[in-house]
Scaffold this active site. Sequence first.
Site, PDB file in Angstrom:
ATOM      1  N   LYS A 164      55.683  -9.103  88.151  1.00  0.00           N
ATOM      2  CA  LYS A 164      56.134  -9.450  89.522  1.00  0.00           C
ATOM      3  C   LYS A 164      56.768  -8.228  90.172  1.00  0.00           C
ATOM      4  CE  LYS A 164      60.327 -11.475  90.108  1.00  0.00           C
ATOM      5  NZ  LYS A 164      61.276 -10.865  91.041  1.00  0.00           N
ATOM      6  N   ASN A 165      57.623  -7.523  89.411  1.00  0.00           N
ATOM      7  CA  ASN A 165      58.412  -6.437  90.012  1.00  0.00           C
ATOM      8  C   ASN A 165      57.647  -5.129  90.156  1.00  0.00           C
ATOM      9  OD1 ASN A 165      60.380  -8.291  90.263  1.00  0.00           O
ATOM     10  ND2 ASN A 165      61.683  -7.519  88.620  1.00  0.00           N
ATOM     11  N   CYS A 220      67.299 -13.629  95.280  1.00  0.00           N
ATOM     12  CA  CYS A 220      68.190 -14.429  94.416  1.00  0.00           C
ATOM     13  C   CYS A 220      69.659 -14.101  94.725  1.00  0.00           C
ATOM     14  CB  CYS A 220      67.947 -14.075  92.957  1.00  0.00           C
ATOM     15  SG  CYS A 220      66.477 -14.860  92.333  1.00  0.00           S
ATOM     16  N   ARG A 262      73.601  -7.860  97.135  1.00  0.00           N
ATOM     17  CA  ARG A 262      72.278  -7.243  97.347  1.00  0.00           C
ATOM     18  C   ARG A 262      72.241  -6.376  98.617  1.00  0.00           C
ATOM     19  NH1 ARG A 262      68.698 -10.321  94.201  1.00  0.00           N
ATOM     20  NH2 ARG A 262      67.519  -8.440  93.830  1.00  0.00           N
ATOM     21  N   ASP A 299      67.715  -8.455  83.740  1.00  0.00           N
ATOM     22  CA  ASP A 299      66.861  -9.646  83.921  1.00  0.00           C
ATOM     23  C   ASP A 299      66.661 -10.417  82.626  1.00  0.00           C
ATOM     24  OD1 ASP A 299      64.670  -8.078  86.389  1.00  0.00           O
ATOM     25  OD2 ASP A 299      66.713  -8.845  86.492  1.00  0.00           O
ATOM     26  N   ARG A 316      58.972 -18.552  91.538  1.00  0.00           N
ATOM     27  CA  ARG A 316      59.025 -17.275  92.253  1.00  0.00           C
ATOM     28  C   ARG A 316      58.588 -16.150  91.316  1.00  0.00           C
ATOM     29  NH1 ARG A 316      64.361 -15.607  94.579  1.00  0.00           N
ATOM     30  NH2 ARG A 316      62.941 -13.916  95.038  1.00  0.00           N
TER      31      ARG A 316
END
Length: 416
Positions: free
Chosen positions: A22-23, A115, A120, A305, A397
């Site tokens: 995903k990242n 998230c 952030r 993570d 997600r």
Amino acid sequence: MEKLYVEGNKILNGHVIISGSKNAALPILFMTILTEGKIKIGNIPNLTDINIALKLLVYLGVKITGNETLCIDASSINIFCPPYNLINKIRASIWMLGPLLARFGKAKIFLPGGCKIGSRPIDLHLNGLTQLGATINLKNNCIDAYVKGRLQGKYILMEKISVGATITIMSAATLAKGSTIIDNAACEPEIVDIAKFLNTLGADIIGAGSNKICIKGVLKLTGGTHQVIPDRIETGTFLVAAAASQGHITCHKTEPKHLTNVLMKLTEAGAKIKTGKDWIKLDMRGKRPKSLNICTAPYPGFPTDMQAQFALLNSISKGIGTITETIFENRFIYTSELIRMGAKIKIKNNTIICYGIPKLISSNVFSSDLRASATLILAGCIAAGITIVNHTYHLVRGYESFPKKLNKIGANIKII
Ligand code: EPZ
């Protein structure tokens, strides 16, 4: 997906195919804005965040066809201000800013979502682009950025290691005049994959994966083909699933060298680990894990993570384990849900202390973010009884077919 029914007392054994990262896929999709050349990208995971990124690109005027392998044509971009209702859904939308500025000299991007694991901020992204010559105004939650002519290459010393900001600056610098050096850059494997993709398009980037990345600006980029790397966090999550349930698992289509720190910690917990070119085998058969002391750090340190997943492992281990979170300021929300399941966890500043117990008990729990969702589902698989995990829209997600992949290795999870 809103709610999951998770049956407990499971031992998870079997084989799992890891999806694309995903990242890596999210930034790579936004990097296509940099070129009018035709692009083919494979191993894209099917996730809600990816679908939102594709919607944003199509809104800009990018043409996209295909499924697992996408054909992307960004030659006719004609809109430079994507809609707030899409932007605020994903943190990754910030990665449109650098490429739009670099190729078109202008962009209007609302502040991103993502998230709730911390404030952030995006100051490092904006600061880097300003150093490359962009003028950036912030008003009513919208970033209004422009540059006359081309961005100008620079030596940029990052005051803090940031994956996102490193990606923003690296992408913008590919079309800047002259060379850019990003010092104190993030070294994540996703950044290496993005640099490899950009170099396939004709960019001139060296040093990705080290703390010093050098980008020689070029006039324009071409097209190309790329295969996204496997998801190291999905891999780590399934390895913890087998370790916590005292089972054994083989993760296929993954990259062991992206998980050195995680594999070291699982070995310390008592797991038997074997690795091959694109697979990792973990065997924890019938053994209760030993408690671990972990401190998250930028790559190649222990990944933030994987923090929640290892808190679960520590919760049912022998002994007392600690986990210190150094990247995000609010990433322990899920611990209250594990405590509801009987875990003995204390929070002291940015450290949690887990007093291992033999067994969790089922409960009705609520996910707070993507990795917490996955962790609570794994907790449900090993607890006594039936656990209901709520707010599992976070899960989709970042995890492709997570319940289905778990059911294939012995879980019994149903969407309610
Ligand atoms: C990326 O987030 C990942 N997200 C995160 O994964 C991952 O946890 C994080 O990198 C760290 O590895 C994506 O790739 C979409 P950062 P990012 O910039 O780029 C502060 C997941 O679960 N900071 O490395 O947002 C920031 O607040 C997600 O897949 C600033 O202060 O992370 C944090 O404390 C969660 N100013 C630290 O730096 C900025 O401008 C590291 O953040 C940017 C960041």
